[in-house]
Design a protein around this motif. Sequence first.
Motif, PDB file in Angstrom:
ATOM      1  N   LYS A 259      13.876   3.828 -13.111  1.00 56.82           N
ATOM      2  CA  LYS A 259      15.041   4.295 -12.366  1.00 56.82           C
ATOM      3  C   LYS A 259      15.618   3.152 -11.494  1.00 56.82           C
ATOM      4  N   ILE A 260      14.602   2.370 -10.927  1.00 50.14           N
ATOM      5  CA  ILE A 260      15.192   1.225 -10.067  1.00 50.14           C
ATOM      6  C   ILE A 260      15.922   0.174 -10.647  1.00 50.14           C
ATOM      7  N   VAL A 261      15.241  -0.134 -11.932  1.00 44.95           N
ATOM      8  CA  VAL A 261      16.053  -1.083 -12.799  1.00 44.95           C
ATOM      9  C   VAL A 261      17.674  -0.575 -12.966  1.00 44.95           C
TER      10      VAL A 261
ATOM     11  N   SER B 121      12.423  -8.835   2.183  1.00 46.85           N
ATOM     12  CA  SER B 121      12.618  -7.929   0.935  1.00 46.85           C
ATOM     13  C   SER B 121      13.841  -7.124   1.058  1.00 46.85           C
ATOM     14  N   ILE B 122      14.393  -6.919   0.035  1.00 46.02           N
ATOM     15  CA  ILE B 122      15.392  -5.779  -0.189  1.00 46.02           C
ATOM     16  C   ILE B 122      14.987  -4.380   0.667  1.00 46.02           C
ATOM     17  N   ASN B 123      13.760  -4.190   0.523  1.00 48.37           N
ATOM     18  CA  ASN B 123      13.283  -2.888   0.879  1.00 48.37           C
ATOM     19  C   ASN B 123      12.975  -2.769   2.574  1.00 48.37           C
ATOM     20  N   GLY B 124      12.927  -4.144   2.942  1.00 48.54           N
ATOM     21  CA  GLY B 124      13.133  -4.177   4.508  1.00 48.54           C
ATOM     22  C   GLY B 124      14.666  -3.951   5.022  1.00 48.54           C
TER      23      GLY B 124
ATOM     24  N   PRO C 240       7.908   5.244 -14.967  1.00 50.17           N
ATOM     25  CA  PRO C 240       9.263   5.862 -14.790  1.00 50.17           C
ATOM     26  C   PRO C 240       9.745   5.825 -13.608  1.00 50.17           C
ATOM     27  N   VAL C 241       9.319   5.179 -12.417  1.00 43.49           N
ATOM     28  CA  VAL C 241       9.823   5.021 -11.144  1.00 43.49           C
ATOM     29  C   VAL C 241      10.586   3.787 -11.235  1.00 43.49           C
ATOM     30  N   LEU C 242       9.788   2.727 -11.894  1.00 45.20           N
ATOM     31  CA  LEU C 242      10.292   1.275 -11.865  1.00 45.20           C
ATOM     32  C   LEU C 242      11.824   1.540 -12.969  1.00 45.20           C
TER      33      LEU C 242
ATOM     34  N   MET D 286       3.194  -7.480  -8.492  1.00 48.97           N
ATOM     35  CA  MET D 286       3.286  -6.467  -7.441  1.00 48.97           C
ATOM     36  C   MET D 286       4.272  -5.278  -7.717  1.00 48.97           C
ATOM     37  N   VAL D 287       5.286  -5.750  -8.512  1.00 48.01           N
ATOM     38  CA  VAL D 287       6.390  -4.793  -9.141  1.00 48.01           C
ATOM     39  C   VAL D 287       5.830  -4.235 -10.437  1.00 48.01           C
ATOM     40  N   SER D 288       5.107  -4.864 -11.224  1.00 50.48           N
ATOM     41  CA  SER D 288       4.655  -3.954 -12.192  1.00 50.48           C
ATOM     42  C   SER D 288       3.516  -2.988 -11.767  1.00 50.48           C
ATOM     43  N   ALA D 289       3.124  -2.897 -10.562  1.00 51.41           N
ATOM     44  CA  ALA D 289       2.119  -1.768 -10.172  1.00 51.41           C
ATOM     45  C   ALA D 289       2.935  -0.585  -9.872  1.00 51.41           C
ATOM     46  N   VAL D 290       4.381  -0.443  -9.843  1.00 46.52           N
ATOM     47  CA  VAL D 290       5.055   0.610  -9.616  1.00 46.52           C
ATOM     48  C   VAL D 290       4.966   1.271 -10.994  1.00 46.52           C
ATOM     49  N   PRO D 291       4.904   2.701 -10.792  1.00 43.06           N
ATOM     50  CA  PRO D 291       4.591   3.362 -12.012  1.00 43.06           C
ATOM     51  C   PRO D 291       5.965   3.282 -12.850  1.00 43.06           C
TER      52      PRO D 291
ATOM     53  N   TYR E  63      11.718   4.732  -0.510  1.00 41.19           N
ATOM     54  CA  TYR E  63      10.795   5.869  -0.182  1.00 41.19           C
ATOM     55  C   TYR E  63       9.202   5.439  -0.734  1.00 41.19           C
ATOM     56  N   GLY E  64       8.455   5.934   0.086  1.00 46.88           N
ATOM     57  CA  GLY E  64       6.930   5.856  -0.343  1.00 46.88           C
ATOM     58  C   GLY E  64       6.624   4.379   0.484  1.00 46.88           C
ATOM     59  N   GLN E  65       7.549   3.640   1.231  1.00 46.02           N
ATOM     60  CA  GLN E  65       6.885   2.376   1.758  1.00 46.02           C
ATOM     61  C   GLN E  65       7.351   2.234   3.337  1.00 46.02           C
TER      62      GLN E  65
ATOM     63  N   ASN F 106       5.222   1.570   5.817  1.00 46.39           N
ATOM     64  CA  ASN F 106       4.602   0.439   6.131  1.00 46.39           C
ATOM     65  C   ASN F 106       5.264  -0.791   5.877  1.00 46.39           C
ATOM     66  N   TYR F 107       5.579  -0.927   4.320  1.00 44.98           N
ATOM     67  CA  TYR F 107       5.991  -2.249   3.837  1.00 44.98           C
ATOM     68  C   TYR F 107       7.576  -2.385   4.379  1.00 44.98           C
ATOM     69  N   ALA F 108       8.487  -1.315   4.270  1.00 44.40           N
ATOM     70  CA  ALA F 108       9.670  -1.760   4.907  1.00 44.40           C
ATOM     71  C   ALA F 108       9.753  -2.005   6.332  1.00 44.40           C
TER      72      ALA F 108
ATOM     73  N   ARG G 185       0.748  -1.335   0.054  1.00 45.55           N
ATOM     74  CA  ARG G 185      -0.023  -0.006   0.029  1.00 45.55           C
ATOM     75  C   ARG G 185       0.901   1.171   0.041  1.00 45.55           C
ATOM     76  N   ASP G 186       1.568   1.184  -0.977  1.00 44.99           N
ATOM     77  CA  ASP G 186       2.746   2.496  -1.057  1.00 44.99           C
ATOM     78  C   ASP G 186       2.021   3.803  -1.237  1.00 44.99           C
ATOM     79  N   GLY G 187       3.007   4.717  -0.476  1.00 43.63           N
ATOM     80  CA  GLY G 187       2.557   6.109  -0.530  1.00 43.63           C
ATOM     81  C   GLY G 187       3.560   6.731   0.469  1.00 43.63           C
ATOM     82  N   VAL G 188       3.768   7.961   0.185  1.00 44.75           N
ATOM     83  CA  VAL G 188       4.604   8.761   1.159  1.00 44.75           C
ATOM     84  C   VAL G 188       3.966   8.833   2.388  1.00 44.75           C
ATOM     85  N   LEU G 189       4.529   9.083   3.674  1.00 40.82           N
ATOM     86  CA  LEU G 189       4.097   8.985   4.945  1.00 40.82           C
ATOM     87  C   LEU G 189       2.607   9.923   5.122  1.00 40.82           C
TER      88      LEU G 189
ATOM     89  N   PRO H  76      14.038 -10.993  -1.351  1.00 38.82           N
ATOM     90  CA  PRO H  76      14.230 -10.635  -2.899  1.00 38.82           C
ATOM     91  C   PRO H  76      14.204  -9.057  -3.206  1.00 38.82           C
ATOM     92  N   GLY H  77      14.960  -9.100  -4.253  1.00 36.51           N
ATOM     93  CA  GLY H  77      15.109  -7.727  -4.628  1.00 36.51           C
ATOM     94  C   GLY H  77      13.741  -7.178  -5.680  1.00 36.51           C
ATOM     95  N   TYR H  78      13.663  -6.527  -7.025  1.00 37.32           N
ATOM     96  CA  TYR H  78      12.811  -6.329  -7.606  1.00 37.32           C
ATOM     97  C   TYR H  78      12.395  -7.549  -8.467  1.00 37.32           C
TER      98      TYR H  78
END
Length: 240
Positions: free
Chosen positions: A195-197, A134-137, A191-193, A184-189, A142-144, A146-148, A87-91, A177-179
């Motif tokens: 930059k991550i890749v 997750s790598i994000n844990g 242009p954002v994805l 789940m990962v295809s839901a990332v916008p 940014y934007g996670q 909750n998830y992190a 449930r991504d989003g900035v705080l 896992p990374g990306y």
Amino acid sequence: MARVAIVTGGTRGIGKAVSLALQERGHTVVANYAGNDEKARAFTEETGIAAYKWDVGDHEATLDGCARVSEEVGPIDIVINNAGITRDGVLQRMSFDDWNDVMRINLGGCFNMAKATFAGMRERGWGRIVNIGSINGQAGQYGQVNYAAAKSGIHGFTKALAQEGAKYGVTVNAIAPGYIDTDMVSAVPAPVLEKIVAKIPVGRLGNAYEIARGCAFLCSENAGFVTGSTLSINGGQHMY
Ligand code: CAA
């Protein structure tokens, strides 16, 4: 030796690949899922793997679900805690529900599944629990928040439960896992994805089977001395 294995969120994405990898290794696999009946039916038709529906974030439902699996399939020796949501989003824009749903399902699900299965593993003197972090844990994202936080919690949960299981032949490990190329990962916008890749040294998203093979190793008889560890599978995106 063939065991009964349960994979939460096991009908899609990384969970599906893990279900198949464990089936290939001769285990009797059960896939848990929470929402998508149609995908679950198609999954069972395609693989022959039974799908059981309940929300792993619901404590009672998880105890009941695992009791049903034990009765109908057999005692559960392998648990893969894979079910997770974002449930991504900035705080500033994150609601309490966005926070709570992610904590309840991603982290609470690990607790609920362990409560339902750990005692039996201990009694039988053998068990494997693999928690999908997750790598994000590990690194934050940014934007996670909750998830992190939930995924980071999974890594701590893993190390604590590993200490409790060690003398009973129950190993508890995590995969970070990374990306990976999933819904789940295809839901990332896009242009954002992109930059991550661009920051992944291997230069691409991972494949769900690359996670599944690591998971199958951690569940094997040969991995009895591996416990409390985190296997990072992320294309080199985060090394430490
Ligand atoms: N670092 C610093 N700043 C960042 C940033 C980052 N990583 N990402 C975005 N920003 C900045 C943007 O540059 C922008 O700044 P300006 O307003 O100054 O231009 C600002 O933050 C807002 O960015 P967005 O337009 O993207 O804001 P938004 O509110 O529309 O979306 C978001 C925010 C939901 C967090 C969106 O950026 C997003 O989806 N990011 C991806 C999060 C992510 O990686 N999720 C992983 C999902 S997959 C997964 O979780 C599986 C796994 O385990 C790996």
